[in-house]
Design an enzyme around this catalytic site. Structure first.
Site, PDB file in Angstrom:
ATOM      1  N   LYS A 128     -16.212  93.815 -20.126  1.00 16.76           N
ATOM      2  CA  LYS A 128     -16.185  94.519 -21.414  1.00 16.76           C
ATOM      3  C   LYS A 128     -17.025  93.779 -22.445  1.00 16.76           C
ATOM      4  O   LYS A 128     -17.905  94.358 -23.093  1.00 16.76           O
ATOM      5  CB  LYS A 128     -14.744  94.659 -21.924  1.00 16.76           C
ATOM      6  CG  LYS A 128     -14.640  95.453 -23.222  1.00 16.76           C
ATOM      7  CD  LYS A 128     -13.241  95.403 -23.810  1.00 16.76           C
ATOM      8  CE  LYS A 128     -13.030  94.115 -24.569  1.00 16.76           C
ATOM      9  NZ  LYS A 128     -11.767  94.105 -25.351  1.00 16.76           N
ATOM     10  N   ASP A 146     -12.574  99.495 -23.478  1.00 15.27           N
ATOM     11  CA  ASP A 146     -11.454  98.806 -24.121  1.00 15.27           C
ATOM     12  C   ASP A 146     -10.233  99.720 -24.061  1.00 15.27           C
ATOM     13  O   ASP A 146     -10.243 100.748 -23.375  1.00 15.27           O
ATOM     14  CB  ASP A 146     -11.811  98.411 -25.554  1.00 15.27           C
ATOM     15  CG  ASP A 146     -11.967  99.604 -26.484  1.00 15.27           C
ATOM     16  OD1 ASP A 146     -11.916 100.772 -26.004  1.00 15.27           O
ATOM     17  OD2 ASP A 146     -12.134  99.394 -27.698  1.00 15.27           O
TER      18      ASP A 146
END
Length: 261
Positions: A128, A146
């Site tokens: 991420k 996320d």
């Protein structure tokens, strides 16, 4: 709704959603403040388990003290911890920042690498964070999964997976690579402002005809409008207009606008 959707139909609907989100949030940008790849990397590591607003409040002093990997690698742990204390988990985060800074100095000559396989070897950096840095500091397309993106990808019917990497790969098949980075910003913006975890503002959502999850939240328009956050919240029309006109976050703060929910 959409239960008999074909793969092509899902792709077309997904791209319509992206177009509507682009019209709704033409000002969508990373909500972390940064001027270079190192600042974005550090800010993203700090953003775990806290808000971007909180990170943005402490990074000016942090980067004034440690503007590059070399200076941060030489920081006294206690001094670094104190500067980032308000972001939570400050000891663990300080350890990660020290370790990643040292690795940047020792392995990459003090330069943030522009490849995912290198970035994920840094302390505190997963896919991420790596995709955030690649997409926004290097222009390398990537989907940032996320908690907001995970929630909305399920509500939109883009993925039934719960693993972030599987979601990333599944959603990537619905869009052209050139759309991945901005798509990530738009989905996160929508998740923070409209499509909340507990009570989405369905009645005030521009995606009502495209979303299989319509009706999970408040469908009454008047009540839904009261659930909107940030610049979409009632009474913040002037802020929204300035953002649409291209005002930067720094300009808005200088004018006294609060950017929190």
């Amino acid at each position: 709704m959409h239960t008999e959707e074909t793969p092509l139909g899902r792709k077309r609907r997904a791209r319509k959603i992206n177009r509507v989100l682009a019209e709704t949030y033409p000002y969508a940008v990373p909500e972390l403040d940064f001027t270079n790849a190192f600042e974005l990397l550090v800010a993203t590591v700090l953003s775990a388990q806290t808000t971007d607003v909180r990170v943005n409040a402490i990074t000016p002093a942090l980067f004034a003290a440690y503007p590059d990997p070399l200076s941060m690698s030489q920081a006294a742990p206690e001094a670094l911890q104190e500067l980032i204390r308000s972001t939570g988990f400050f000891r663990a985060k300080a350890n990660s920042l020290l370790a990643l800074s040292n690795r940047l100095v020792d392995v990459y000559d003090g330069v943030v690498p522009g490849r995912l396989e290198d970035l994920v070897t840094l302390a505190g950096v997963g896919r991420k964070t790596a995709n955030v840095v690649l997409g926004n500091a290097f222009g390398v397309p990537g989907i940032t999964v996320d908690t907001h993106f995970m929630r909305l990808s399920k509500r939109f019917g883009w993925s039934t997976e719960s693993d972030p990497v599987k979601i990333e790969h599944e959603v990537a098949t619905l869009f052209e690579p050139g759309d991945w980075t901005m798509l990530s910003h738009r989905v996160v913006f929508h998740g923070r402002r409209v499509c909340h975890a507990r009570k989405p503002a369905c009645g005030a959502c521009p995606l009502t005809t495209l979303c299989p999850a319509y009706g999970e939240g408040e469908t009454d328009e008047v009540k839904a409008l009261k659930l909107l956050k940030y610049e979409l919240a009632p009474g913040r029309e002037e802020l929204a207009a300035k953002m649409r006109a291209g005002a930067t976050r720094a300009q808005l703060r200088a004018e006294g606008y609060g950017l929190e929910a």
